[in-house]
Structures are given as structure tokens and as C-alpha cells.
Design a protein around this motif. Sequence first.
Motif, PDB file in Angstrom:
ATOM      1  N   ARG C  64       2.816  11.499  -4.330  1.00  0.00           N
ATOM      2  CA  ARG C  64       2.545  10.215  -4.461  1.00  0.00           C
ATOM      3  C   ARG C  64       2.623   9.261  -3.161  1.00  0.00           C
ATOM      4  O   ARG C  64       2.817   8.184  -3.357  1.00  0.00           O
ATOM      5  CB  ARG C  64       3.934   9.672  -5.425  1.00  0.00           C
ATOM      6  N   MET C  65       2.553  10.054  -2.099  1.00  0.00           N
ATOM      7  CA  MET C  65       2.487   9.465  -0.806  1.00  0.00           C
ATOM      8  C   MET C  65       1.184   8.921  -0.171  1.00  0.00           C
ATOM      9  O   MET C  65       0.954   8.818   0.774  1.00  0.00           O
ATOM     10  CB  MET C  65       3.161  10.440   0.157  1.00  0.00           C
ATOM     11  N   THR C  66       0.056   9.320  -1.160  1.00  0.00           N
ATOM     12  CA  THR C  66      -1.240   8.656  -0.666  1.00  0.00           C
ATOM     13  C   THR C  66      -1.297   7.240  -1.296  1.00  0.00           C
ATOM     14  O   THR C  66      -0.735   6.766  -2.185  1.00  0.00           O
ATOM     15  CB  THR C  66      -2.209   9.406  -1.223  1.00  0.00           C
ATOM     16  N   ASP C  67      -2.218   6.468  -0.686  1.00  0.00           N
ATOM     17  CA  ASP C  67      -2.204   4.957  -1.135  1.00  0.00           C
ATOM     18  C   ASP C  67      -3.024   4.920  -2.729  1.00  0.00           C
ATOM     19  O   ASP C  67      -2.377   4.146  -3.256  1.00  0.00           O
ATOM     20  CB  ASP C  67      -3.430   4.120  -0.330  1.00  0.00           C
ATOM     21  N   MET C  79      -5.294  16.482  -0.639  1.00  0.00           N
ATOM     22  CA  MET C  79      -4.909  15.386   0.333  1.00  0.00           C
ATOM     23  C   MET C  79      -5.816  15.870   1.613  1.00  0.00           C
ATOM     24  O   MET C  79      -5.764  15.503   2.810  1.00  0.00           O
ATOM     25  CB  MET C  79      -3.658  15.157   0.771  1.00  0.00           C
TER      26      MET C  79
END
Lengths: 91, 91, 91, 91, 91
Positions: C64-67, C79
Motif C-alpha cells: 500500500r506504499m505506492t501512490d 513495483m
Amino acid sequence: MIFAKVIGTVVSTQKDPKLTGKKLLLCKEVDHSGKPLESYHVAVDAVQAGEDDFVLLTYGSAARMTDLTKDAPIDAVIMAVIDDVNVQESA
Amino acid sequence: MIFAKVIGTVVSTQKDPKLTGKKLLLCKEVDHSGKPLESYHVAVDAVQAGEDDFVLLTYGSAARMTDLTKDAPIDAVIMAVIDDVNVQESA
Amino acid sequence: MIFAKVIGTVVSTQKDPKLTGKKLLLCKEVDHSGKPLESYHVAVDAVQAGEDDFVLLTYGSAARMTDLTKDAPIDAVIMAVIDDVNVQESA
Amino acid sequence: MIFAKVIGTVVSTQKDPKLTGKKLLLCKEVDHSGKPLESYHVAVDAVQAGEDDFVLLTYGSAARMTDLTKDAPIDAVIMAVIDDVNVQESA
Amino acid sequence: MIFAKVIGTVVSTQKDPKLTGKKLLLCKEVDHSGKPLESYHVAVDAVQAGEDDFVLLTYGSAARMTDLTKDAPIDAVIMAVIDDVNVQESA
């Protein structure tokens, strides 16, 4: 949580600064009777466990929930030394 | 944490912007004596590890707890180069 | 992170609203040389990966750490598209 | 979540302060019909489960989402005692 | 995310209050073609899935990212009913 036995120590000089002052213990996974299983784990010691101790390991984000391990890049912590495991007779 | 040996590098141009400037290392899982196991892992290097180094890998949300890896979409980080593993004699 | 190859797409109409506009790709786990392994994974594509691409998958909260994937109920994200994996000779 | 049967208790004096007042239960993983599987788990009891109870275990950060377990270094919680599992006939 | 087929329901009265009003479904893991695999999972249904539905399961902290499951002690959620899986021909 899983059962483990402390069997050694891991020494590192070149490490993330947040590991400073944390004891890294080598643990062998055991079952509830203390019988050795296959896996080895490296965990930070949060309860002054000693070698040969029968302990509980917590994994994942929970490993950062002790005062010692808060915000550190570690995924396993020893958070209890086990006195006794009582298994019910019919089990 | 698990033991690993750094055996290579992973190169990517088309990637999430938060990966820029982070070194992706190919690691082979090993046991506490350095003996190779089956699994391969890709991890970000947070401690200037070099090829052939015997290292510790942290998994999960803990992998984002180094200054380098904060908020990045990565699930594994090298956070220590191992000097020595001391196994007690009776183990 | 693990290596995977994109081999298809997953189509869903009845889904959590936070999945709208996110491409779900079917991925087969591979090793560092691209050789297929047993596992299949469904991951959200955060880097415009195409079919047949050799990619890196991140698991867990890191997904969940991508825009694109912030706050979405997904546990795996692509990713990075891999250009090259360099394995040292002695490995 | 996974199915388990409570088969015993774990006693510890030397432990992280946040474990005080939490009951640690020894659980054996079972399938949906209650048939024993291989794995054992230690979980905190959040629903007054008793020995022999057929329960649901939650793993990971979710284990800290009960009032009892908030912020504690534990990675598994019993959050439901199961009354019944209905499997559809064609399955 | 993994593929699963809904095959039943789990009923519990004695449970954490945050589980109230959430449907617990018994799911069998399947591959991308719908072929049953070995594992069973219990997941909360966030998309009105019905029995026999071919669905996607999200694991871990991501399972709390739907409006229904926010802050609940659950580690698996059904967040999509699958219409179709397109596998490329050369795969």
C-alpha cells in the motif's frame, strides 16, 4: 506466537543504528514439549532470556510493541520465558 | 530475521519512484552456519552490504523502519552484516 | 520481494470501491533466472507492467506504499519491472 | 482466520509487561470439521474461550485489534468461539 | 491476493464485539482456473459474495482497508468477486 529455545547469539558491527543495544539471539523452533523442530530464527531479546531458555517468539509488526524494540527494523522478538505448558489430558 | 548471503544485484529502470536510490540485492537464504538453503529473496540494502556478505534480512512492515526505506513499497531489508554466530556447545 | 512473470489479467465488477481503476494482474512466481516456480499471485500493477514482463512483487502492508495503492485492500503490488539480474560468478 | 482447538495453557512469569493479565492458550490447528492438523499456535484469548473449544484465530497486526490486546507484543488472538460451520452440499 | 471459492459459512455467538454484523465465510483456496487447492480460509465478506462464488482474498493488515472491516480483528477479507481470468496463450 511460537515456541523456541535460545541456542546462541548473533554478533554484528555493521548494522542499522536502531539495532544498537539490542541482543540478537539465535533460536531454534521447538514444539510445546520442547522438542526441536526444523526452523531457526533470529530474534531480539526483550525479556533477558538466557541460553537454553524455553521462550515465546512474536513475529511481524507485533515484534515492535515492546519498549525495547519500538520503531526498530526487526521482525521477531522474545517476549516471554516459559515456565510451564499445561496440555489437557484428552488432547 | 533470517540469515542470507548476498549473491547478486537486481536492476530496474521502470519502477516506483520511491525505489530510486535504493540498491536491490539478490540474496540466498542460508542457515546459521552459512550453508545455502532453497529460497531466494530480493532485499533493499540499508547497511552497505557487499556481495558474498553474510547478512540478516528483516521482513514485512519492519523493513520500512530504516531511514533509507521509510514509506517505500518494499517488504525486505538487509539491516545487519553478521560478524559471528555463536552457537552454544550443548545445542 | 519475489520475482514473478505477468501471465494474465483478472476481471472483477463486484468489488470494493477502492479497487476501481486498479489493474489486477495474474503473476506466476519465477526464480532469479526467470524459471517458473509453483505459486500464482494476483497483484495490483503500479508500474504499467505488461504481459510477459519479468517483475518484482512486494507483499503485505508495503503493497500500500505506492501512490496508486494507498489505503486499498490489497496485499501485493508490482513495483518494478526488472531489466537484469546479475549473479556473481562464485555464487 | 484459521480454525483451532484450545488444548492447554502457557504459563510465564518473566515476560513483557504488556502481557500481564492476558491468558496465553495453546491451540492446535484443525480443519473446518474439527479434524486436527499439524500446527500448534500460542494465542491470547480475547473471548473467554475454554479448553476444548473450537475457535477462530486471527494472525498478524489484526491480533492487536481487540480491546484486550491493543499495543501488546502478540501476533495471534482468539477472537471467536465457533458454534457451527455450514458447508454447502456441493462443495 | 489469492483465488478462493466460497463453500460455506461460520457461525459464532461468543466473539469480539467488532465482529458483529460481519459475515464469516468458509473459503477453499483454488488456482486461477478454479481448481481446488489444499487450504481452507475463513474470511469476512466485504462484497456480498455468495456461496460457490469465485473470489479474491486479501490477507494481513490490508484486510482492514474496507469500510466494513476497519479496525476489526480479522486478517482476511473477500474484496472482489471474479468475473474472468484471462491467461495469455503463451503462458
